[in-house]
Motif scaffolding. Structure first.
Motif, PDB file in Angstrom:
ATOM      1  N   ARG A  60       0.838  -1.198   0.000  1.00  0.00           N
ATOM      2  CA  ARG A  60       0.000   0.000   0.000  1.00  0.00           C
ATOM      3  C   ARG A  60       0.878   1.257   0.000  1.00  0.00           C
ATOM      4  NH1 ARG A  60      -5.309   0.524   1.248  1.00  0.00           N
ATOM      5  NH2 ARG A  60      -5.409  -1.529   2.197  1.00  0.00           N
ATOM      6  N   HIS A  61       0.520   2.223  -0.840  1.00  0.00           N
ATOM      7  CA  HIS A  61       1.215   3.508  -0.962  1.00  0.00           C
ATOM      8  C   HIS A  61       2.674   3.359  -1.393  1.00  0.00           C
ATOM      9  CE1 HIS A  61      -2.254   5.436   0.755  1.00  0.00           C
ATOM     10  NE2 HIS A  61      -2.099   4.883   1.924  1.00  0.00           N
ATOM     11  N   VAL A 204     -17.917  11.540  -4.861  1.00  0.00           N
ATOM     12  CA  VAL A 204     -16.710  10.916  -5.402  1.00  0.00           C
ATOM     13  C   VAL A 204     -16.901   9.413  -5.442  1.00  0.00           C
ATOM     14  CG1 VAL A 204     -14.294  10.369  -4.885  1.00  0.00           C
ATOM     15  CG2 VAL A 204     -15.088  12.729  -4.762  1.00  0.00           C
ATOM     16  N   ALA A 205     -16.558   8.825  -6.591  1.00  0.00           N
ATOM     17  CA  ALA A 205     -16.515   7.366  -6.718  1.00  0.00           C
ATOM     18  C   ALA A 205     -15.071   6.928  -6.538  1.00  0.00           C
ATOM     19  CB  ALA A 205     -17.045   6.937  -8.082  1.00  0.00           C
ATOM     20  N   ALA A 206     -14.789   6.300  -5.412  1.00  0.00           N
ATOM     21  CA  ALA A 206     -13.441   5.834  -5.102  1.00  0.00           C
ATOM     22  C   ALA A 206     -13.357   4.341  -5.403  1.00  0.00           C
ATOM     23  CB  ALA A 206     -13.099   6.105  -3.640  1.00  0.00           C
ATOM     24  N   ALA A 207     -12.548   3.997  -6.402  1.00  0.00           N
ATOM     25  CA  ALA A 207     -12.437   2.598  -6.810  1.00  0.00           C
ATOM     26  C   ALA A 207     -11.630   1.767  -5.832  1.00  0.00           C
ATOM     27  CB  ALA A 207     -11.821   2.512  -8.208  1.00  0.00           C
ATOM     28  N   GLY A 208     -10.696   2.403  -5.142  1.00  0.00           N
ATOM     29  CA  GLY A 208      -9.876   1.685  -4.176  1.00  0.00           C
ATOM     30  C   GLY A 208      -8.632   1.088  -4.794  1.00  0.00           C
ATOM     31  N   SER A 209      -7.751   0.628  -3.929  1.00  0.00           N
ATOM     32  CA  SER A 209      -6.519  -0.016  -4.373  1.00  0.00           C
ATOM     33  C   SER A 209      -6.835  -1.327  -5.075  1.00  0.00           C
ATOM     34  CB  SER A 209      -5.599  -0.280  -3.180  1.00  0.00           C
ATOM     35  OG  SER A 209      -4.538  -1.134  -3.535  1.00  0.00           O
ATOM     36  N   LEU A 210      -6.168  -1.560  -6.201  1.00  0.00           N
ATOM     37  CA  LEU A 210      -6.321  -2.829  -6.909  1.00  0.00           C
ATOM     38  C   LEU A 210      -5.612  -3.957  -6.177  1.00  0.00           C
ATOM     39  CD1 LEU A 210      -7.320  -4.249  -9.534  1.00  0.00           C
ATOM     40  CD2 LEU A 210      -5.117  -3.635 -10.557  1.00  0.00           C
ATOM     41  N   TYR A 211      -4.620  -3.606  -5.356  1.00  0.00           N
ATOM     42  CA  TYR A 211      -3.721  -4.609  -4.777  1.00  0.00           C
ATOM     43  C   TYR A 211      -3.959  -4.878  -3.295  1.00  0.00           C
ATOM     44  CZ  TYR A 211      -1.445  -2.960  -8.991  1.00  0.00           C
ATOM     45  OH  TYR A 211      -1.185  -2.580 -10.275  1.00  0.00           O
ATOM     46  N   ASN A 212      -4.605  -3.938  -2.606  1.00  0.00           N
ATOM     47  CA  ASN A 212      -4.793  -4.065  -1.165  1.00  0.00           C
ATOM     48  C   ASN A 212      -6.236  -3.733  -0.811  1.00  0.00           C
ATOM     49  OD1 ASN A 212      -1.787  -4.269  -0.126  1.00  0.00           O
ATOM     50  ND2 ASN A 212      -1.826  -2.612  -1.633  1.00  0.00           N
ATOM     51  N   GLY A 213      -6.861  -4.559   0.004  1.00  0.00           N
ATOM     52  CA  GLY A 213      -8.246  -4.345   0.381  1.00  0.00           C
ATOM     53  C   GLY A 213      -8.407  -3.186   1.345  1.00  0.00           C
ATOM     54  N   GLY A 214      -9.655  -2.770   1.511  1.00  0.00           N
ATOM     55  CA  GLY A 214      -9.965  -1.721   2.469  1.00  0.00           C
ATOM     56  C   GLY A 214      -9.584  -0.346   1.971  1.00  0.00           C
ATOM     57  N   GLY A 215      -9.351   0.559   2.914  1.00  0.00           N
ATOM     58  CA  GLY A 215      -9.022   1.928   2.564  1.00  0.00           C
ATOM     59  C   GLY A 215     -10.260   2.737   2.246  1.00  0.00           C
ATOM     60  N   ARG A 231     -18.629   8.674   3.872  1.00  0.00           N
ATOM     61  CA  ARG A 231     -18.905   7.568   2.960  1.00  0.00           C
ATOM     62  C   ARG A 231     -20.385   7.231   3.051  1.00  0.00           C
ATOM     63  NH1 ARG A 231     -14.902   2.629   2.803  1.00  0.00           N
ATOM     64  NH2 ARG A 231     -15.399   2.557   5.033  1.00  0.00           N
ATOM     65  N   ILE A 232     -21.056   7.288   1.882  1.00  0.00           N
ATOM     66  CA  ILE A 232     -22.500   7.061   1.884  1.00  0.00           C
ATOM     67  C   ILE A 232     -22.873   5.743   1.214  1.00  0.00           C
ATOM     68  CG2 ILE A 232     -23.063   9.514   2.016  1.00  0.00           C
ATOM     69  CD1 ILE A 232     -23.572   9.480  -0.996  1.00  0.00           C
ATOM     70  N   LEU A 233     -21.906   5.070   0.582  1.00  0.00           N
ATOM     71  CA  LEU A 233     -22.160   3.742   0.030  1.00  0.00           C
ATOM     72  C   LEU A 233     -20.896   2.919   0.154  1.00  0.00           C
ATOM     73  CD1 LEU A 233     -23.970   1.701  -1.405  1.00  0.00           C
ATOM     74  CD2 LEU A 233     -23.260   2.698  -3.595  1.00  0.00           C
ATOM     75  N   THR A 234     -21.015   1.834   0.906  1.00  0.00           N
ATOM     76  CA  THR A 234     -19.887   0.942   1.154  1.00  0.00           C
ATOM     77  C   THR A 234     -20.075  -0.337   0.357  1.00  0.00           C
ATOM     78  OG1 THR A 234     -19.669   1.829   3.390  1.00  0.00           O
ATOM     79  CG2 THR A 234     -18.603  -0.291   2.949  1.00  0.00           C
ATOM     80  N   GLY A 235     -18.983  -0.871  -0.151  1.00  0.00           N
ATOM     81  CA  GLY A 235     -19.041  -2.080  -0.946  1.00  0.00           C
ATOM     82  C   GLY A 235     -19.326  -3.317  -0.133  1.00  0.00           C
ATOM     83  N   ALA A 236     -19.622  -4.399  -0.859  1.00  0.00           N
ATOM     84  CA  ALA A 236     -19.983  -5.661  -0.213  1.00  0.00           C
ATOM     85  C   ALA A 236     -18.799  -6.331   0.459  1.00  0.00           C
ATOM     86  CB  ALA A 236     -20.596  -6.617  -1.244  1.00  0.00           C
ATOM     87  N   ASN A 237     -17.586  -5.974   0.048  1.00  0.00           N
ATOM     88  CA  ASN A 237     -16.388  -6.566   0.645  1.00  0.00           C
ATOM     89  C   ASN A 237     -15.243  -5.575   0.515  1.00  0.00           C
ATOM     90  OD1 ASN A 237     -15.242  -6.936  -2.053  1.00  0.00           O
ATOM     91  ND2 ASN A 237     -16.675  -8.644  -2.251  1.00  0.00           N
ATOM     92  N   GLU A 238     -14.074  -5.963   1.000  1.00  0.00           N
ATOM     93  CA  GLU A 238     -12.964  -5.020   1.084  1.00  0.00           C
ATOM     94  C   GLU A 238     -12.363  -4.661  -0.267  1.00  0.00           C
ATOM     95  OE1 GLU A 238      -9.666  -6.561   3.222  1.00  0.00           O
ATOM     96  OE2 GLU A 238      -9.516  -8.409   2.054  1.00  0.00           O
ATOM     97  N   PHE A 239     -12.743  -5.359  -1.338  1.00  0.00           N
ATOM     98  CA  PHE A 239     -12.226  -5.043  -2.660  1.00  0.00           C
ATOM     99  C   PHE A 239     -13.277  -4.433  -3.591  1.00  0.00           C
ATOM    100  CE2 PHE A 239      -8.705  -7.802  -1.444  1.00  0.00           C
ATOM    101  CZ  PHE A 239      -7.629  -7.100  -1.986  1.00  0.00           C
ATOM    102  N   ARG A 260      -9.936  -7.089  -7.999  1.00  0.00           N
ATOM    103  CA  ARG A 260      -8.675  -7.160  -7.253  1.00  0.00           C
ATOM    104  C   ARG A 260      -7.609  -7.842  -8.089  1.00  0.00           C
ATOM    105  NH1 ARG A 260     -11.589 -10.729  -2.929  1.00  0.00           N
ATOM    106  NH2 ARG A 260     -13.284  -9.574  -3.908  1.00  0.00           N
ATOM    107  N   ARG A 261      -6.373  -7.600  -7.704  1.00  0.00           N
ATOM    108  CA  ARG A 261      -5.238  -8.316  -8.285  1.00  0.00           C
ATOM    109  C   ARG A 261      -4.413  -8.886  -7.138  1.00  0.00           C
ATOM    110  NH1 ARG A 261      -1.711  -9.964 -12.713  1.00  0.00           N
ATOM    111  NH2 ARG A 261      -0.738 -11.544 -11.438  1.00  0.00           N
ATOM    112  N   THR A 262      -4.349 -10.203  -7.062  1.00  0.00           N
ATOM    113  CA  THR A 262      -3.545 -10.892  -6.064  1.00  0.00           C
ATOM    114  C   THR A 262      -2.310 -11.455  -6.757  1.00  0.00           C
ATOM    115  OG1 THR A 262      -4.585 -13.059  -6.392  1.00  0.00           O
ATOM    116  CG2 THR A 262      -5.658 -11.532  -4.842  1.00  0.00           C
ATOM    117  N   PRO A 263      -1.319 -11.935  -6.018  1.00  0.00           N
ATOM    118  CA  PRO A 263      -0.153 -12.531  -6.679  1.00  0.00           C
ATOM    119  C   PRO A 263      -0.509 -13.694  -7.590  1.00  0.00           C
ATOM    120  CG  PRO A 263       0.346 -12.071  -4.380  1.00  0.00           C
ATOM    121  CD  PRO A 263      -1.118 -11.817  -4.554  1.00  0.00           C
TER     122      PRO A 263
END
Length: 738
Positions: A60-61, A204-215, A231-239, A260-263
């Motif tokens: 992350r970051h 704002v539509a925040a897509a989030g990190s492709l590599y790390n959940g949450g944020g 935050r007025i709409l939260t996703g179903a999971n951390e990705f 998401r992108r995992t190893p």
């Protein structure tokens, strides 16, 4: 990728000659000899494997933290100068119009910052700080004249890893000055929407990190122009993050994307993907059904457009192909799947996650444009479709109508910015000054300092001669480019997977030679190098090392498989290859590095090989001192979290012993190294260019004025004391070196 330019290259036409003149014409090519995977997934996979350690994700970051480390280093040297191209362009992900200044348009370049045009999209100037992240996702304006920028590209892949951003910013003076508004953990901002009834209310539509959940991911609202966020709409999971947020009267619409992108693999869809609506300002939301695909693991990226009670959605599968186009006439309560259309289906190819956009004509809700490889158009609400993949560059991402100019539309794609005065139904005119090309490589000539060529993401191999400004002389994703140091007209150019050509007339006519090499596997970027003593001798790396003594006409393998064999992925079978080649000046010694971290040497032109190292990260470059075959350096990629592995190694005894020369470098991939006068070292990294005296590991930032953008390749001309950097997002830069 440039599918219309490059349907691709052939086994039976080894030695085929193709003509590229005139320069403005699309270069014709025969079919591919070797292209195991097509589309933006291929370079995304290449860069992900290159810039990570096996089994690890990108921390992350990582990019932002490395940039902060780079800024702390002392700076030496003069000032970098941009040298083009200015007429080619690059990927545009978002567009916005200035509400107070006619003919003023803002463009967000994927890895090139924010740009401003005051002449209706003809020329663009930077409106973003060079020393901030250049990764962009969205740009928007408000009725009071404020300008907003969301950082981090939401489109996964696209010729590189997805460089994440640092949140959202506001400018009140047209981009001259910017202020951070937070959401630093958003990874990528996909959309910014200003409430037309209240310019201080932002969504704002925040897509989030492709590599790390949450944020910070999901839909956010600010009622004070970005000073505070909820935050007025939260996703179903951390990705699961948001890619669209649309205000329609009292209703809000949002698109959520579970990806998401995992190893191990990419998953560009899931149970979190869907279309959502709120009828009370975002206090509560419902997932829309009524004919849309049911919630499930195979729902991929969705594009959405709203025009009154008419709502349109394009849905792609998690695996990438088109699933369906849907229309609603009651605000999204009920949906009908429109008739099947081959042009629409084909437009999404196997990577609909690269697009996910629909645009409606403000004057006619049944007049639609859809982003795809081609630009799709419907004039009957999605029942029938036409397409344009010839008058404009392919791969579309942004569009905006100009209400001041009847019929005027601006379009952003992988080729830059276009303007139409026919509501987007043709008549496209390309911007003529847009200096944000994403480059993979550079080639220069000591004979003629005006000659520069290089490979560009989705814009082919470019040259500075043979036309007006830079021009494309080979299509596809441009990769390795070479100019013979003793003959400027003898040039070499490749596109993805080592499909390479030679020319004796500066690239006007090209002869395909890669089919004459020996290979089972070739990397997405395949190395080709001259011998330092004789440019008629070349080396070409597959899983074995190939050598030519007649300028690339014929080739012979001079090594066994130098890698550890192909990787386990049944789709991406092209790994386990040579990634860098370094012939020494003695005419006998050649070093090679591989994508699985091995370093090899032969001291008898391939009769025998010695493994010097293994278990290192991806080898980006092996460099040998042309005057001393025992002085050798290797550079390595990879963002790491707590890894002791070096980014730069050096040896003075031919690789028997190695010294870690990483020193005080930022924790970022090192992409290239050249040896300058007095044996000074110059390296290109994801955080710019650095220099150090030989063997010290005490690095300084080199020069001033280079934007905070990855440098994929650097070339050094000792005779003219000249260093040229190929940046991934801001074109070529030049510096007078020592």
């Amino acid at each position: 990728m440039r599918r219309r330019l490059l349907p691709l290259v052939l086994a039976s036409l080894v030695g085929a000659v193709i003509a590229t003149a005139p320069a403005a014409a699309d270069p014709p090519v025969p079919p591919d000899v070797y292209r195991p995977v097509r589309g933006p997934a291929a370079p995304a996979e290449y860069r992900y494997l290159q810039k990570t350690l096996p089994g690890q994700s990108i921390p992350r970051h990582a990019h932002d933290l490395a940039a902060a480390q780079a800024r702390k280093l002392p700076t030496t040297g003069g000032r970098w100068k941009p040298i083009g191209p200015t007429n080619i362009g690059g990927r545009i992900v978002s567009l916005a119009l200035d509400p107070k200044r006619a003919d003023t348009v803002y463009a967000a370049a994927a890895s090139g910052g924010i740009w401003r045009s005051t002449d209706a999209g003809q020329t663009f100037k930077s409106a973003w700080p060079d020393d901030w992240t250049q990764a962009m996702g969205a740009v928007a304006t408000s009725p009071d004249g404020s300008l907003y920028a969301g950082t981090g590209e939401p489109n996964p892949g696209g010729g590189s890893i997805t460089y994440e951003g640092t949140g959202i910013y506001r400018s009140t003076d047209g981009g001259a000055h910017w202020k951070s508004l937070g959401l630093r953990d958003s990874g990528a901002i996909s959309a910014i929407t200003v409430d037309p009834a209240n310019p201080r209310r932002l969504y704002v539509a925040a897509a989030g990190s492709l590599y790390n959940g949450g944020g910070d991911r999901g839909v956010y609202r600010s009622d004070d122009a970005g000073a505070h966020w909820q935050r007025i709409l939260t996703g179903a999971n951390e990705f699961t993050g948001a890619t669209e947020v649309i205000v329609q009267g009292k209703k809000l619409y949002a698109v959520m994307w579970d990806h998401r992108r995992t190893p191990e693999l990419r998953t560009y869809g899931g149970v979190g993907s869907g279309v959502f609506r709120s009828d009370n300002g975002g206090r509560t939301w419902q997932r829309l059904g009524g004919g849309l695909p049911a919630q499930g693991p195979d729902v991929g990226r969705i594009g959405l457009a709203v025009a009154g009670e008419r709502v349109y959605a394009i849905v792609n599968k998690t695996s990438g192909p088109f699933e369906g186009f849907y229309a609603s006439t009651d605000g999204g309560d009920n949906w009908n799947r429109t008739p099947d259309s081959r042009p629409l289906t084909d437009s999404q190819s196997s990577f609909g996650w690269w697009f996910g956009k629909i645009w409606t004509d403000p004057k006619d809700a049944r007049h639609l444009h859809v982003a795809g490889v081609a630009l799709l158009t419907s004039k009957d609400g999605g029942d029938t479709w036409t397409y344009d993949d010839t008058s404009i560059h392919v791969d579309h991402h942004a569009m905006v109508w100009d209400s001041r100019r009847p019929g005027r539309v601006y379009l952003g794609n992988d080729g830059g910015v276009y303007r139409s005065d026919s509501d987007g139904d043709g008549g496209w005119v390309k911007a003529r000054h847009e200096p944000y090309t994403q480059l993979y490589s550079a080639a220069i000539s000591p004979q003629d300092t005006t000659r520069i060529s290089g490979g560009a993401q989705d814009n082919g191999s470019l040259r500075s001669w043979g036309g007006d400004g830079f021009n494309e002389y080979l299509g596809g994703d441009g990769e390795e480019n070479l100019i013979n140091p003793t003959d400027v007209n003898n040039v070499y150019a490749c596109y993805q997977y080592g499909n390479c050509f030679r020319s004796t007339d500066g690239g006007d006519n090209l002869t395909y030679f890669a089919g004459a090499t020996t290979f089972k596997r070739r990397n997405w970027f395949t190395p080709v190098v001259f011998d330092p003593r004789d440019p008629k001798i070349l080396y070409y790396g597959s899983e074995v090392l190939n050598r030519s003594t007649d300028g690339g006409v014929t080739w012979q393998p001079i090594s066994p498989d130098l890698s550890g064999g192909p990787g386990p992925d049944p789709i991406y079978t092209n790994y386990g290859t040579i990634t860098s080649i370094a012939p020494a000046g003695d005419g006998r010694t050649v070093y090679a590095g591989t994508d699985d971290g091995r370093i090899w040497v032969t001291r008898n032109l391939g009769a025998t090989w010695t493994k010097l190292a293994e278990g290192r990260p991806w080898v980006t470059r092996v460099v040998v001192d042309p005057r001393d075959p025992d002085r050798v350096y290797t550079t390595h990629s990879g963002y790491r979290a707590g890894s002791p592995l070096a980014h730069v190694y050096g040896s003075t005894d031919g690789g028997k012993r190695w010294q870690d020369l990483s020193g005080n470098l930022p924790a970022a991939p090192v992409n290239d190294l050249v040896i300058g006068r007095g044996k000074a070292l110059y390296i290109g990294t994801d955080q710019g260019v650095f220099t150090a005296p030989t063997g010290t590991g005490r690095w300084h930032r080199l020069g001033r004025g280079l934007p905070q953008v990855p440098v994929d390749d650097i070339e050094y001309d000792a005779g003219h004391r000249r260093l040229v950097a190929a940046t991934f997002g801001r074109g070529f830069y030049e510096l007078t070196a020592r």
